[in-house]
Design a protein around this motif. Structure first.
Motif: not given
Length: 166
Positions: A29-51
């Protein structure tokens, strides 16, 4: 006789193959992916759009607070035996992951666990111990019931008797 007991139990557990299976309590799910990205300090639009980032495979099936690993979990069983034999300390030493493909939002996962190897006793700077390697394999469970392998992980720990300190 301790070594013989340890290795006999390791062989018995290994013979069970992928003895343990768990299903992820929630789909990717997208909320968990977003929280993981935030926790890791990593941002990639690919992972904010369904992967999901491939390295998140383990996140979906970790027991977390309030849940337990299955009773037949091979790594837990081997760790319990080594603890009973006096090997009470643990040091994480290695994790090797392989990804077959990216996960997509909405996919449901299951993971199987097998005991890959037990090597020892080895004398290390930390103390005498056994290197225990488990193999986890993640599958996407499709609506038609078929499973598709998406990731594997070899997880190796050193279970040891700490050296006496002067």
């Amino acid at each position: 006789m301790t070594h013989e007991r340890i290795m006999a139990e390791a062989e018995r557990i290994k013979a069970l193959g992928e003895a343990s299976e768990s299903r992820a309590p929630y789909p990717v799910n997208q909320p968990t992916i977003g929280a993981w990205l935030d926790a890791m300090g990593y941002d990639n639009q690919r992972f904010r759009q369904g992967e999901a980032p491939p390295s998140m495979a383990q996140v979906w099936t970790m027991p977390g607070l309030g849940r337990r690993r299955p009773d037949d979990d091979p790594l837990s069983r081997m760790m319990e035996l080594l603890t009973a034999e006096g090997y009470t300390a643990v040091l994480g030493t290695n994790c090797e992951q392989t990804y077959e493909r990216y996960l997509r939002v909405g996919e449901q996962l299951r993971v199987t666990t097998a005991l890959d190897s037990v090597v020892g006793p080895k004398s290390t700077a930390m103390g005498e111990g056994y290197f225990v390697t488990s193999r986890n394999t993640w599958y996407v469970v499709h609506p038609d019931g078929r499973s598709e392998k998406v990731a594997t992980m070899l997880f190796r720990v050193l279970k040891f008797i700490p050296k006496e300190r002067p």
